[in-house]
Enzyme design. Sequence first.
Site, PDB file in Angstrom:
ATOM      1  N   LYS A   1       0.853  -1.173   0.000  1.00 33.87           N
ATOM      2  CA  LYS A   1       0.000   0.000   0.000  1.00 33.87           C
ATOM      3  C   LYS A   1       0.894   1.229   0.000  1.00 33.87           C
ATOM      4  O   LYS A   1       1.733   1.387   0.899  1.00 33.87           O
ATOM      5  CB  LYS A   1      -0.912  -0.013   1.230  1.00 33.87           C
ATOM      6  CG  LYS A   1      -1.964   1.080   1.214  1.00 33.87           C
ATOM      7  CD  LYS A   1      -3.051   0.803   2.242  1.00 33.87           C
ATOM      8  CE  LYS A   1      -4.053   1.951   2.310  1.00 33.87           C
ATOM      9  NZ  LYS A   1      -5.117   1.666   3.285  1.00 33.87           N
TER      10      LYS A   1
ATOM     11  N   ARG B   1     -13.193  -7.169  -2.491  1.00 37.83           N
ATOM     12  CA  ARG B   1     -14.171  -6.358  -1.759  1.00 37.83           C
ATOM     13  C   ARG B   1     -15.542  -6.487  -2.405  1.00 37.83           C
ATOM     14  O   ARG B   1     -15.638  -6.921  -3.566  1.00 37.83           O
ATOM     15  CB  ARG B   1     -13.745  -4.878  -1.834  1.00 37.83           C
ATOM     16  CG  ARG B   1     -12.351  -4.632  -1.304  1.00 37.83           C
ATOM     17  CD  ARG B   1     -11.575  -3.702  -2.225  1.00 37.83           C
ATOM     18  NE  ARG B   1     -10.156  -3.676  -1.836  1.00 37.83           N
ATOM     19  CZ  ARG B   1      -9.672  -2.871  -0.904  1.00 37.83           C
ATOM     20  NH1 ARG B   1     -10.460  -1.986  -0.336  1.00 37.83           N
ATOM     21  NH2 ARG B   1      -8.404  -2.934  -0.575  1.00 37.83           N
TER      22      ARG B   1
ATOM     23  N   ASP C   1     -16.500  -0.424  -1.082  1.00 40.64           N
ATOM     24  CA  ASP C   1     -15.163  -0.763  -1.582  1.00 40.64           C
ATOM     25  C   ASP C   1     -14.216  -1.083  -0.425  1.00 40.64           C
ATOM     26  O   ASP C   1     -13.098  -1.529  -0.655  1.00 40.64           O
ATOM     27  CB  ASP C   1     -14.592   0.367  -2.440  1.00 40.64           C
ATOM     28  CG  ASP C   1     -14.663   1.721  -1.758  1.00 40.64           C
ATOM     29  OD1 ASP C   1     -15.773   2.153  -1.423  1.00 40.64           O
ATOM     30  OD2 ASP C   1     -13.612   2.342  -1.536  1.00 40.64           O
ATOM     31  N   ASN C   2     -14.669  -0.854   0.807  1.00 44.01           N
ATOM     32  CA  ASN C   2     -13.848  -1.185   1.969  1.00 44.01           C
ATOM     33  C   ASN C   2     -14.429  -2.361   2.744  1.00 44.01           C
ATOM     34  O   ASN C   2     -14.088  -2.564   3.906  1.00 44.01           O
ATOM     35  CB  ASN C   2     -13.718   0.035   2.894  1.00 44.01           C
ATOM     36  CG  ASN C   2     -12.869   1.136   2.271  1.00 44.01           C
ATOM     37  OD1 ASN C   2     -12.037   0.867   1.405  1.00 44.01           O
ATOM     38  ND2 ASN C   2     -13.080   2.359   2.687  1.00 44.01           N
TER      39      ASN C   2
HETATM   40  P1  AMP Z   1     -10.264   4.797   0.609  1.00 44.66           P
HETATM   41  O1  AMP Z   1     -11.297   5.803   1.014  1.00 44.66           O
HETATM   42  O2  AMP Z   1      -8.904   5.013   1.229  1.00 44.66           O
HETATM   43  O3  AMP Z   1     -10.735   3.395   0.785  1.00 44.66           O
HETATM   44  O4  AMP Z   1      -9.984   5.023  -0.930  1.00 44.66           O
HETATM   45  C1  AMP Z   1     -10.992   5.106  -1.882  1.00 44.66           C
HETATM   46  C2  AMP Z   1     -10.381   5.009  -3.255  1.00 44.66           C
HETATM   47  O5  AMP Z   1      -9.426   6.051  -3.435  1.00 44.66           O
HETATM   48  C3  AMP Z   1      -9.650   3.709  -3.531  1.00 44.66           C
HETATM   49  O6  AMP Z   1      -9.887   3.371  -4.865  1.00 44.66           O
HETATM   50  C4  AMP Z   1      -8.217   4.074  -3.315  1.00 44.66           C
HETATM   51  O7  AMP Z   1      -7.335   3.253  -4.050  1.00 44.66           O
HETATM   52  C5  AMP Z   1      -8.178   5.507  -3.826  1.00 44.66           C
HETATM   53  N1  AMP Z   1      -7.087   6.266  -3.198  1.00 44.66           N
HETATM   54  C6  AMP Z   1      -7.008   6.717  -1.937  1.00 44.66           C
HETATM   55  N2  AMP Z   1      -5.853   7.373  -1.734  1.00 44.66           N
HETATM   56  C7  AMP Z   1      -5.160   7.337  -2.903  1.00 44.66           C
HETATM   57  C8  AMP Z   1      -3.893   7.822  -3.353  1.00 44.66           C
HETATM   58  N3  AMP Z   1      -3.085   8.496  -2.552  1.00 44.66           N
HETATM   59  N4  AMP Z   1      -3.552   7.569  -4.630  1.00 44.66           N
HETATM   60  C9  AMP Z   1      -4.353   6.889  -5.454  1.00 44.66           C
HETATM   61  N5  AMP Z   1      -5.547   6.422  -5.103  1.00 44.66           N
HETATM   62  C10 AMP Z   1      -5.960   6.627  -3.842  1.00 44.66           C
HETATM   63 MG    MG Z   2     -10.274   1.692   0.477  1.00 45.88          MG
END
Ligand code: AMP
Ligand code: MG
Length: 518
Positions: free
Chosen positions: A122, A199, A269-270
């Site tokens: 990650k 997921r 998605d989580n």
């Molecule tokens: P999350 O809310 O962290 O579960 O992220 C939601 C979406 O945003 C997922 O598709 C992650 O892969 C993407 N995402 C979050 N942070 C980043 C980042 N720094 N670079 C690229 N994609 C991100």
């Molecule tokens: Mg996520």
Amino acid sequence: MQLNIKNTFIENLPADSNLENSRRQVENAVYSFANPKKTAMPQVLHISPEMAAELNISEEETQSEFFKNVVTGNEIYPKTTPFAMCYGGHQFGNWAGQLGDGRAINLFEVEHQNKNWKVQLKGAGETPYSRTADGLAVLRSSIREYLCAEAMFYLGVPTTRSLSLSLSGDNVLRDVLYNGNPAYEKGAIVARISPSFLRFGNFEIFTARKDVKNLKILVDYTIQQHFAHLGKPSKETYINFFKEVSERTLEMIIHWQRVGFVHGVMNTDNMSILGLTIDFGPYGWLEGFDFGWTPNTTDRQHKRYRYGNQPNIGLWNLYQLANALYPIIEEVAPLNKILEQYKASFEVQSLQMMQSKLGLFTSDEEDAKLTQDLEETLQLVETDMTIFFRNLSSFVDEKTGFEIVKGAFYNVEDISEDVKNKWNNWFKKYENRLKIERISSEERKVKMNAINPKYVLRNYMSQLAIDDADKGNYNLIDELFQLLKNPYAEQPERQKWFAKRPEWARNKVGCSMLSCSS
Ligand code: AMP
Ligand code: MG
């Protein structure tokens, strides 16, 4: 480092034919090949030796240059092909379209002792799913993910795991409070591990695109690999698959409620298809017991993902999964029945969980009322959840009840007579209720202490480790890691962590306020 590499995922599932690492919509594929980015000066900060052993990596091997390069994305393990997965998701109640592994890169699968583990980085750089972001992660959020995943494991909560925490050596620009003040932070990479990183959103994306063919391929693969006991794929198996995902999701959330964990971003998605806690972002641990609490400032207004709402959101998310699976089941009634069952099971299991926290191992029809009264009383004044339940195991009688749990109140001097009376009333009922238990108070204490952790990763504890790490001191990461390996043990030498949140942390960013910026 000789790993027993497997490739079940990429061998069985369709790959994106476009090999370019450019941001785009990816159709007709479960994943896209993508390599991690080379970093300026990788440095491994911490390793979970237990997780390494699960992968058949020796302690000596974890010290090697090769291990460091692999877990920071600087070297690709021979004959493996890293990839990022395509998924969609409902975020805060709305369909968000394609999301995908925007900053997660799957390296390979390792099989050891009949277990198949997926190894994922990650924060290792861009993928076709990075959308408007950089694919990187900062040290603060990586420390939080690294420590919390292992802490959850030792608490007995279904979870993904951590193998290593590393610095990339690169700087990453972030606007922590989303208020127009971006600043550079240290970049970091966590190698995380799970039997599967699939997921709900991996399934939803195909249904959203009316791609039933690939939906079926993915569901069949998931059943073969992870739900083989359900039998060969058929409509009936798909229904049983949904039933089991629903049961596992509920079980996970009941554990969250038991230990006081608030995920913070329960978007579909989580939500892991295996019912594992995944994506440790703006999560938090309850300090004061409060059903309305959420650590996530992005959710400040509606508090959709507040502590008391997690079981409902689990159900809401399962509705989305049911919709996603509908095209291969084509019957509403069995799916509805399972969703109805979730509600009924929640009532039963959440009561059982509360009974066990109270040391009630027989059943009494008044128990639902007793636990409900407790939950109301706990919210009258700020009362530390972890300390309260842990101290309650020493309960003897109504007379000394208040004294025993006193350490859990944040402002004990200011507690009114009225509140004290309410507590005494509850203790009276509890004392009476305990009379019908058949075990001794010593036995009850032992059992309660195996359910009510003494040590959890309080929000301020991570923040202390983060503040030190920012200054180049990583000792606290290890201290907390060691502490949280035995969350139910007394550990008198580490008693200082069995304490209420200090006042300075009450409204501090990173302690009670977290954003999705990571
Ligand atoms: P999350 O809310 O962290 O579960 O992220 C939601 C979406 O945003 C997922 O598709 C992650 O892969 C993407 N995402 C979050 N942070 C980043 C980042 N720094 N670079 C690229 N994609 C991100
Ligand atoms: Mg996520």
